[in-house]
Design an enzyme around this catalytic site. Sequence first.
Site, mmCIF file in Angstrom:
data_model
loop_
_atom_site.group_PDB
_atom_site.id
_atom_site.type_symbol
_atom_site.label_atom_id
_atom_site.label_comp_id
_atom_site.label_asym_id
_atom_site.label_seq_id
_atom_site.Cartn_x
_atom_site.Cartn_y
_atom_site.Cartn_z
ATOM 1 N N LYS A 109 0.849 -1.197 0.000
ATOM 2 C CA LYS A 109 0.000 0.000 0.000
ATOM 3 C C LYS A 109 0.882 1.243 0.000
ATOM 4 O O LYS A 109 1.912 1.270 0.691
ATOM 5 C CB LYS A 109 -0.901 -0.022 1.250
ATOM 6 N N SER A 141 -9.954 2.264 2.793
ATOM 7 C CA SER A 141 -8.993 2.924 1.941
ATOM 8 C C SER A 141 -8.017 1.984 1.228
ATOM 9 O O SER A 141 -7.385 2.389 0.260
ATOM 10 C CB SER A 141 -8.169 3.912 2.778
ATOM 11 N N SER A 168 -10.483 0.187 7.027
ATOM 12 C CA SER A 168 -9.801 0.267 5.730
ATOM 13 C C SER A 168 -9.141 -1.012 5.247
ATOM 14 O O SER A 168 -8.688 -1.072 4.115
ATOM 15 C CB SER A 168 -8.737 1.375 5.766
#
EC number: 6.3.5.7
Lengths: 95, 491, 494
Positions: free
Chosen positions: B78, B158, B182
């Site tokens: 990420k 997210s 998330s």
Amino acid sequence: MSVDATTVRRIAHLARIAVTEAEVPHLQGELNAMLAFVEQLSEVNVDGVEPMTSVTPMEMKKRPDVVNDGEIPDDIVRNAPETQNHFFLVPKVVE
Amino acid sequence: MTDLTSLTIAEAREGLANKSFTSLELTDAHLAAIEAARSLNAFVLETPEKARDMARAIDAKIAKGEGGPLAGIPLGIKDLFSTRDVRTTACSKILGNFVPPYESTVTSQLWRDGAVMLGKLNNDEFAMGSANETSCFGPVVNPWRREGSNTTLVPGGSSGGSASAVAALLCMGATATDTGGSIRQPAAFTATVGVKPTYGRCSRWGIVAFASSLDQAGPIARTNRDAAILMRSMAGHDPKDSTSVDRAVPDYEAAIGKSVKGMKIGIPKEYRLDGMPTEIEKLWSEGAAWLKAAGAELVDVSLPHTKYALPAYYIVAPAEASSNLARYDGVRYGLREQGRNITEMYENTRAEGFGAEVRRRVMIGTYVLSAGYYDAYYIRAQKVRTLIKKDFEDCFAKGINAILTPATPSAAFGVGEKAGADPVEMYLNDIFTVTVNMAGLPGIAVPAGKDAQGLPLGLQLIGRPFDEETLFSLGEVVEQAAGRFTPPRWW
Amino acid sequence: MNVSVKPGKLIKGQTGDWEVVIGMEIHAQVTSNAKLFSGASTAFGGEPNTQVSLVDAAMPGMLPVINEECVRQAVRTGLGLNAKINLRSVFDRKNYFYPDLPQGYQISQYKSPIVGEGEVIVELEGGRTATIGIERLHLEQDPAKMLHDKLPSQSLIDLNRAGVALMEIVSKPDIRDAEQAKAYVTKLRSILRYLGTCDGDMEKGSLRADVNVSVRKPGGPLGTRCEIKNMNSINFIGQAIEYEARRQIEIIEDGGVIDQETRLFDPNKGETRSMRSKEEAHDYRYFPDPDLLPLELTQDYVDELKAKLPELPDQKKARFIDSLGLSAYDAGVLVAERESAVFYETVLAGLADRARDGKLAANWVINELFGRLNKEGHDITDSPVSAAQLSAIVGLIGEGTISGKIAKDLFEIVWTEGGDPRELVESRGMKQVTDLGAIEKVVDDIIAANPDKVAQAKAKPQLAGWFVGQVMKQSGGKANPQAVNDLLKAKLGI
């Protein structure tokens, strides 16, 4: 509680985010929607409740007083928009 | 030979160990898959050269019988995790072309254990969002579609890039972060397994901060076992993070397949929302039935402050974010927009560099901390947080081992569908997951079924502090009962 | 009004007397190797951005970890100020944007500081003292250093200082005039230096003071205060207070009102001026730093530090008075600076009979040594005469080997040429003559040669001093004065 346009501008300045006059009403609406949403917290009885300070209770560990970092000025300024001789540069600040 | 990208980490580990294929082959297969899936917009930076270099190096080690628990396994990272000499942006314009001279603790542990980095994954800007639509690199597309429909759906957020990439077989697993849901919400939207560890279990050092008291790193993988394998490498004490817990890391994989007989599973009535889709309701009962069939005992429990978790979160998280994001000022790194003086430089830089959702949250956070409002908002929210945590503590004190809930109130929705005027509508996505962050507990989202339109749905299990192992055991029961779900390839 | 507050010097205005009310915030850099929350060095004067870690530069994802030594030093300072140590304190973020603040917030302590109330006793002229209350002491990060006059349109930022630990020591508004203010900073600085918790170097900025000044009619309600920021000299503090008090009095007497504001002192003009550029409503949005946990200490930890605290100036002064019989003034002079006290105690340590010679040693350190050091621009730390040498000189006087007069010559030799005082006395024949026979012969010769003076002295015994002088002259100053006196009295029959 809700915010007026003056408050929106004040908050934006406090947060150092430029807002145009055209953006203010929109932002005001969004912020007020969020404030209306969190308003329901006022119905919770919090008498005598301690505010949370650390979610996982533990003792804070401390570092020994040893110099084991630094001496990396190239790394420190490598991503900077403007530098000179390893100094960061900003528009002149008048005191 | 089967397509290498469809292997699980556990299977690939075996294949690498018995020399069925090399890490370079495995890596190349994934690099090809990534290239073919650019329409998903899951990766914001592909690092094929680095990936091949790492794969070759680890192949040499494997040949010498060295390696490590993740030797040769290609992963996606990420973009919130700082990666040394590899651009890290948190998917925000304000970080521009920031290239960290350092590596986050979590990713450095993955490389220590032999993993290979394929590239950086898309996410909501500064992890603020539930649909991966706020990224400065544009939205991520969910590999899942409604049956008979071409509508592009969000992967959740997210960690939308992580979930999408893992679901679409672009990487074997991914790092992710979870501040209000998330990891678990995108996992549920993509039929992947997502783990939000106990607060303090994984180091936050080197991960771009959103809300410090809520942020936790965790893995997204395709199976419970794979998630457990990744967790073991990601977790551990870090003296560079004062909130990191000094506690031995267990062998999470050993919990896979362990009997759950006699475990008490709490079913909290407050998670039964008015107007909740019947499919979610049904899935929840089904999940409970599977656990019961495996020998667990179901217990009705109450978590009375559940409904206040989301509003309290929307005070605490933006407050911390408003302060955490103050460092993006155009002075030392990232974007700088000129102004007539320093204040204007700040204001222009931050107006230009932050997207709408970030600006909104920074402003609300600034407001709730400002003079005259601090007690009414921030202190009250932190008191409510104490009550939320106490709800769970009371529950665990009664012998409950874990709590079963739906992971999300709906399946994945269309890109742009919830971009209306009211930001709160989007925030409701996290209604089941946010309590876990507020209480600092571990939570896992596991794929459990599909809705009538063929979209995946997930269940969430919430554990006692530092008892991720129980979650893996229970998650495996659900996985065995529900099976695994792979999206048909259309991209 | 606090009973301990000492009235200060009142200032005469057109409408009568005015009283000045002063409170101070002292920022003292903590003596430690590494910074408060990072492993970078605190050393002064490094090349730009060399003593900077990724944490100090507030890179994304960086986290603070507290330095145990800074905590220890803050607790020790609190103990040295007789203050309450808070076993639980909290680090807060003070949020504001300024280029010297990389994080966009300063980690400080707001509601729960590590040290609570304490007090400092300060010495004033004429042996008077005043007690100044301490409100609190907390730990916080020093901001970065900015250079504004190197480039025409830009300011330069060097983060070397960013994140060094500061103790902010806040006094109660107990100070009543410039003299007390200067005495307060002097005493606080001395205590910090005794403790070794801050080097107190005001030129390098290790100790800076923000001074809050207001005026009122004696006993009247408090006036509006102005804050004079960043004072780095004790004398300037005095000048700034005098100027600021008069400025405020003039405004009020002219019918004006004082604006609460921040001001800067211009040492060249001797004036304070408003910092209007920085005037903006501050809203620091303090909240507990979620990257840190509450700082918890045990009573055992505090007790142990307390037991190991060095002797502080007040205690040392009392001991010098009680056990050595020094005057309060002399004792005060000796303990004012840690280095002077150390020097004096080293002199004492070299003496064979401290009870006998302690006072004499104090006289020599204060009058001969300090006088000479001042005259020649030396510091006690680079004194040409070492403590051991001075100790030997004092010992020689005390045991009667040399007279005070010879000792001054000896001091001069040691100052300019160096050497072991005992050896010098031997090699240069400076020993006092205590041989009574030898002295008696000189006395007899002088009496025999001066019958008129003998007659005068018999009539007027105070004239015997002339004979003493003559004897000392003939003996080259080496005759023991006591022996000379005794012999003369006997021979002259007075």
